[in-house]
Design a protein around this motif. Structure first.
Motif, short mmCIF file in Angstrom:
data_model
loop_
_atom_site.label_atom_id
_atom_site.label_comp_id
_atom_site.label_asym_id
_atom_site.label_seq_id
_atom_site.Cartn_x
_atom_site.Cartn_y
_atom_site.Cartn_z
N UNK A 52 -1.01 -6.02 6.40
CA UNK A 52 0.40 -5.96 5.98
C UNK A 52 0.57 -5.18 4.69
N UNK A 53 -0.52 -5.00 3.93
CA UNK A 53 -0.47 -4.22 2.71
C UNK A 53 -1.79 -3.48 2.53
N UNK A 54 -1.74 -2.33 1.86
CA UNK A 54 -2.95 -1.52 1.66
C UNK A 54 -2.71 -0.52 0.54
N UNK A 55 -3.81 0.03 0.03
CA UNK A 55 -3.75 1.05 -1.01
C UNK A 55 -3.79 2.44 -0.38
N UNK A 56 -3.26 3.45 -1.06
CA UNK A 56 -3.36 4.82 -0.54
C UNK A 56 -4.82 5.20 -0.29
N UNK A 57 -5.06 5.85 0.84
CA UNK A 57 -6.40 6.25 1.21
C UNK A 57 -7.11 5.26 2.11
N UNK A 58 -6.57 4.03 2.20
CA UNK A 58 -7.19 3.03 3.06
C UNK A 58 -6.91 3.33 4.53
N UNK A 59 -7.76 2.83 5.40
CA UNK A 59 -7.59 3.03 6.84
C UNK A 59 -7.01 1.76 7.46
N UNK A 60 -6.01 1.92 8.30
CA UNK A 60 -5.41 0.79 9.01
C UNK A 60 -5.39 1.12 10.51
N UNK A 61 -5.46 0.09 11.31
CA UNK A 61 -5.36 0.26 12.75
C UNK A 61 -4.10 -0.44 13.26
#
Length: 262
Positions: A52-61
């Motif tokens: 539901x939240x992440x930092x720039x550059x992180x990978x999400x699916x």
């Protein structure tokens, strides 16, 4: 009279039985239904993110919940970059370098009946606290050189640019970044450099942060040492009388002088 009533009762009973059968038959019969609407089916699709939240550059699916036979599926968001669909109903993306905040993620497509599919999800982007910037530093592979000599320059900084300047190198020397805060380049000692000391000014982010000393020796240069004069022979008047019998004109002890037969 009694027979008539009996017959009437039989007829009535038969009629009621037939009526009940007719009613039951009608209830069991299939009722025609209208064809499915080709309008937007927002409730027929769903979209789930791995975070539901992440930092720039992180990978999400992400996972798409859509009817079998759906086509033209697409996932997009200002907060996502490099979106890739995988086999099945999933995919991956990289969180874009955007400002902190909550962003919508949209799924669109076409259902098996031709209707439009729509679903949304939310992703909160939070960069977090940035580490304190490290002070910039500069290093030369040598602190001395002659015309044509090569000197490796290394600057470590968190800034976006770095270079050095020096008359010893004929001006500015641009450096290349490795993408991890280290900038390197090769400086060449100028052909017309003079023997002496020079300052090498180091810049990061367009601002000078340090100066290091570099010494040079011009081609054909000789050390600045005055030659010693050659000793000259002493004049007879400058001779000092040594101790002993040397140069006294007296014969050494045990010496027999020659005599003449005149």
């Amino acid at each position: 009279m009694r027979k008539a009533l009996t017959l009437s009762a039989i007829v009535l009973a038969s009629s009621m039985a037939l009526g009940g059968a007719a009613t039951a038959f009608a209830a069991d019969s299939p009722v025609p239904t209208a064809s499915a609407s080709t309008g937007t089916h927002a409730g027929a699709a769903g979209l789930k993110l791995s975070a539901s939240s992440a930092k720039p550059g992180a990978s999400v699916s992400f996972q798409m919940d859509v009817p079998d036979g759906s086509t033209h599926l697409s996932v997009s968001s200002k907060a996502l970059a490099d979106v890739k669909m995988t086999d099945g109903r999933g995919g991956t993306a990289t969180v874009a370098d955007v400002a902190d905040g909550t962003y919508g993620v949209s799924l669109t497509g076409t259902g098996p009946d031709g209707g439009k599919l729509q679903a949304t999800a939310q992703l909160t982007v939070k960069k977090g606290d940035k580490p304190a910037p490290q002070p910039s530093s500069v290093r030369l592979s040598a602190d001395f050189g002659r015309p044509g000599d090569k000197v490796v320059v290394t600057i470590k900084t968190d800034e976006k640019s770095a270079f050095v300047k020096s008359d010893a190198f004929g001006g500015q020397v641009n450096l290349k970044s490795d993408g991890h805060g280290t900038w390197t380049g090769t400086a060449v000692v100028a052909k017309d450099v003079k023997t002496g000391y020079y300052g090498v000014q180091a810049f990061a982010g367009g601002k000078q942060f340090d100066t290091v000393k570099f010494s040079t020796e011009a081609k054909g240069g000789t050390p600045d040492v005055k030659p010693q004069p050659k000793p000259e022979p002493l004049k007879p008047s400058e001779h000092k009388k040594p101790k002993g019998s040397v140069n006294t004109g007296e014969a050494p002890a045990g010496y027999a002088a020659e005599t003449s037969n005149a």
